[in-house]
Each structure stands twice: as structure tokens, then as C-alpha cells.
Design an enzyme around this catalytic site. Structure first.
Site, PDB file in Angstrom:
ATOM      1  N   TYR A 121       1.499  11.930  14.594  1.00 31.16           N
ATOM      2  CA  TYR A 121       2.245  11.079  13.598  1.00 31.16           C
ATOM      3  C   TYR A 121       3.018   9.879  14.803  1.00 31.16           C
ATOM      4  O   TYR A 121       2.774   8.694  14.610  1.00 31.16           O
ATOM      5  CB  TYR A 121       3.284  11.700  12.693  1.00 31.16           C
TER       6      TYR A 121
ATOM      7  N   SER B 260       5.518   5.943  -4.464  1.00 27.83           N
ATOM      8  CA  SER B 260       6.634   6.652  -4.372  1.00 27.83           C
ATOM      9  C   SER B 260       7.609   6.300  -3.169  1.00 27.83           C
ATOM     10  O   SER B 260       6.924   5.460  -2.492  1.00 27.83           O
ATOM     11  CB  SER B 260       6.625   8.205  -4.361  1.00 27.83           C
ATOM     12  N   GLY B 261       8.735   6.737  -3.002  1.00 26.08           N
ATOM     13  CA  GLY B 261       9.528   6.531  -1.904  1.00 26.08           C
ATOM     14  C   GLY B 261       9.624   4.937  -1.299  1.00 26.08           C
ATOM     15  O   GLY B 261      10.183   4.182  -2.148  1.00 26.08           O
TER      16      GLY B 261
ATOM     17  N   GLY C 174       7.564   2.724  -0.444  1.00 19.58           N
ATOM     18  CA  GLY C 174       6.497   1.695  -1.251  1.00 19.58           C
ATOM     19  C   GLY C 174       6.893   1.359  -2.412  1.00 19.58           C
ATOM     20  O   GLY C 174       7.018   0.238  -2.981  1.00 19.58           O
TER      21      GLY C 174
ATOM     22  N   THR D 232       0.849  -1.297   0.094  1.00 20.42           N
ATOM     23  CA  THR D 232      -0.109   0.036   0.018  1.00 20.42           C
ATOM     24  C   THR D 232       0.645   1.249  -0.002  1.00 20.42           C
ATOM     25  O   THR D 232       1.959   1.324   0.669  1.00 20.42           O
ATOM     26  CB  THR D 232      -0.939   0.242   1.360  1.00 20.42           C
ATOM     27  N   GLY D 233       0.401   2.155  -0.628  1.00 22.00           N
ATOM     28  CA  GLY D 233       1.069   3.473  -0.692  1.00 22.00           C
ATOM     29  C   GLY D 233       2.513   3.280  -1.507  1.00 22.00           C
ATOM     30  O   GLY D 233       3.539   3.600  -1.245  1.00 22.00           O
ATOM     31  N   GLY D 234       2.235   2.644  -2.623  1.00 20.30           N
ATOM     32  CA  GLY D 234       3.507   2.173  -3.349  1.00 20.30           C
ATOM     33  C   GLY D 234       3.742   3.071  -4.716  1.00 20.30           C
ATOM     34  O   GLY D 234       4.463   2.389  -5.619  1.00 20.30           O
TER      35      GLY D 234
END
Length: 250
Positions: A151, A17-18, A20, A13-15
Site C-alpha cells: 500500500y 463512504s469515508g 470520498g 472516485t470512491g465516493g
């Protein structure tokens, strides 16, 4: 060299950029078929193109349960099961105590805690015995950071999830581990609201406190996630693997 994830099916998930994106690339290089998610279709399409093969992109916001339902319906239809889940999607913005808003709190917890929880829970019917779940935590759960309390609290919750879910899933022999990066400059850094100059100053300042003398790269985190996803870590369960150059360790 043999591929560590040959014929495995993985979700990141969240793949887009960065960390992921780096992990999705590593998974494919190690022989896996990967599903990646992202909130914006344009960025999702670009990531799929960059990865190049053995990948499907599914537009999904981790904080929206209807998106998660659609995601897992797609995975079930296309591959039938999942061997690896890397629950990576997350958000983080600066807000010092005294300036924290309900919107800031809800946005951060809805993605980092609620979204992660239901990502894993909704994945369970697709996971066979012996699957691997990796949660993306952070050194902020144990190391104070100015204006980052909300966070940090979400990442402490993520660490607690790993401990408890390890016990919840022990009968199915599903391993649950957390990876805790240190300072990793990624596109997500721009969500903090700092200017490019301020971000660079922050990174340089933090690098001086890291025993390795530099900050992380996304690929260094990705290599650790591959370890936790593969049989190389077959007896590693319930841990928090710090990949921080020693920043939170000394």
C-alpha cells in the site's frame, strides 16, 4: 459567503463512504455538480441519497478500464466537461513481507496506481484550461507502517504522479496536487482484516503519536481537498498537502 466551486463540475472516485463521500458533500455545498463512483450499486445509491442534490452516481471499478470509459462517456453526455477531479478510490490490506501474495500486490496496484493513472488520463479530454486534479496519497509514502509496504509503495507512486503530471500539464495550466491524510478511521479500515477491537486499539495507539492528540476525520480531509480544488489555491501546484495533525512532520 460565496460558494468556492459555484457552477463547477467535479468527479470524486470512491465516493460512497469515508473521505470520498465527505468530499462529495463538501463539493456540493460549495456549489459544484458532482459525479461519484463506487463498485457496489447499493452503496452508491445510498450515497447519492445522502448527498441529496446535484449529484450523479456511476457504478465503476477504478481498476477496470472499461468501467472508466463508461464513466467518462456518462460525464461527457450529462455535463460535457469536468473542472475538478479528485482521484480518491483506493484499497489497502495488511500483508507483512514474507506473506505478500501476487493477488494482494495486483489488487492494490491495479486500483491505487493503474486505476488512478487511467482515471486522470481518461479525464483529460474533458478538462478545460485551469482545471484542478487532486490525488489522494497518504503519509505512508514517507512513514513506515508494519505490514503495509505494498500500500505504501502505491502511495509513493501517487506522489510521483503529482510531480510529473504538473509538468506534463503545465501548458494547459491544469494544476495537479496530492493530499496526504494521516490516520482517518473510515469503513475502508475494515479491509485491513482486523477485528473491530483490533482496529480500535490501533487507532488509539496511533492517536497517542499525533501532536494534535487525535486522529483525522474524513471532513477535515474534505476541507483540504476543497481548498486544492478552488481558486483559493490558484498558485498551488505540484505539492503534497499533509493533513495529518503533524503525525509525519515531527
Amino acid at each position: 459567503m460565496p460558494q468556492k466551486l459555484l457552477e463547477k463540475v467535479a468527479l470524486v472516485t470512491g465516493g460512497t463512504s469515508g473521505i470520498g463521500l465527505a468530499t462529495a458533500k463538501r463539493f456540493v455545498a460549495e456549489g459544484a455538480y458532482v459525479f461519484i463512483t463506487g463498485r457496489r450499486q447499493t452503496e452508491l445509491d445510498a450515497a447519492v441519497k445522502e448527498i441529496g442534490e446535484n449529484v450523479t452516481g456511476v457504478q465503476s471499478d477504478a481498476s477496470k478500464l472499461e468501467d472508466l470509459d463508461r464513466l467518462f462517456a456518462t460525464i461527457k453526455q450529462e455535463q460535457g466537461h469536468l473542472d475538478v477531479v479528485f482521484a480518491n478510490a483506493g484499497v489497502g490490506e495488511l500483508a507483512p513481507l514474507g506473506s505478500i501474495t501476487e493477488e494482494h500486490f495486483d489488487k492494490t496496484f491495479n486500483t491505487n496506481v493503474k486505476g488512478l493513472l487511467f482515471t486522470v488520463q481518461k479525464a483529460l479530454p474533458l478538462l478545460p484550461e485551469g482545471a484542478s486534479i487532486i490525488l489522494n496519497a497518504s503519509i505512508t509514502s514517507i512513514k513506515g507502517t508494519p505490514a503495509f509496504s505494498v500500500y505504501s509503495a502505491t502511495k509513493a507512486a501517487v506522489r510521483a504522479f503529482a510531480r510529473n503530471w504538473t509538468l506534463d500539464l503545465k501548458e494547459r495550466k491544469i494544476r495537479v496536487n496530492a493530499v496526504s491524510p494521516g490516520v482517518v478511521p473510515t469503513p475502508g479500515f475494515h479491509l485491513t482484516g482486523l477485528s473491530d477491537e483490533q482496529l480500535q486499539e490501533s487507532v488509539d495507539s496511533q492517536a497517542s503519536t499525533i501532536p494534535m492528540g487525535r486522529v483525522n476525520t474524513p471532513d477535515e480531509i474534505a476541507k483540504a481537498v476543497v481548498f486544492l480544488a478552488s481558486d483559493d489555491s490558484s498558485f498551488v501546484n505540484g505539492i503534497e498537502l499533509f493533513v495529518d495533525g503533524g503525525m509525519a512532520q515531527v
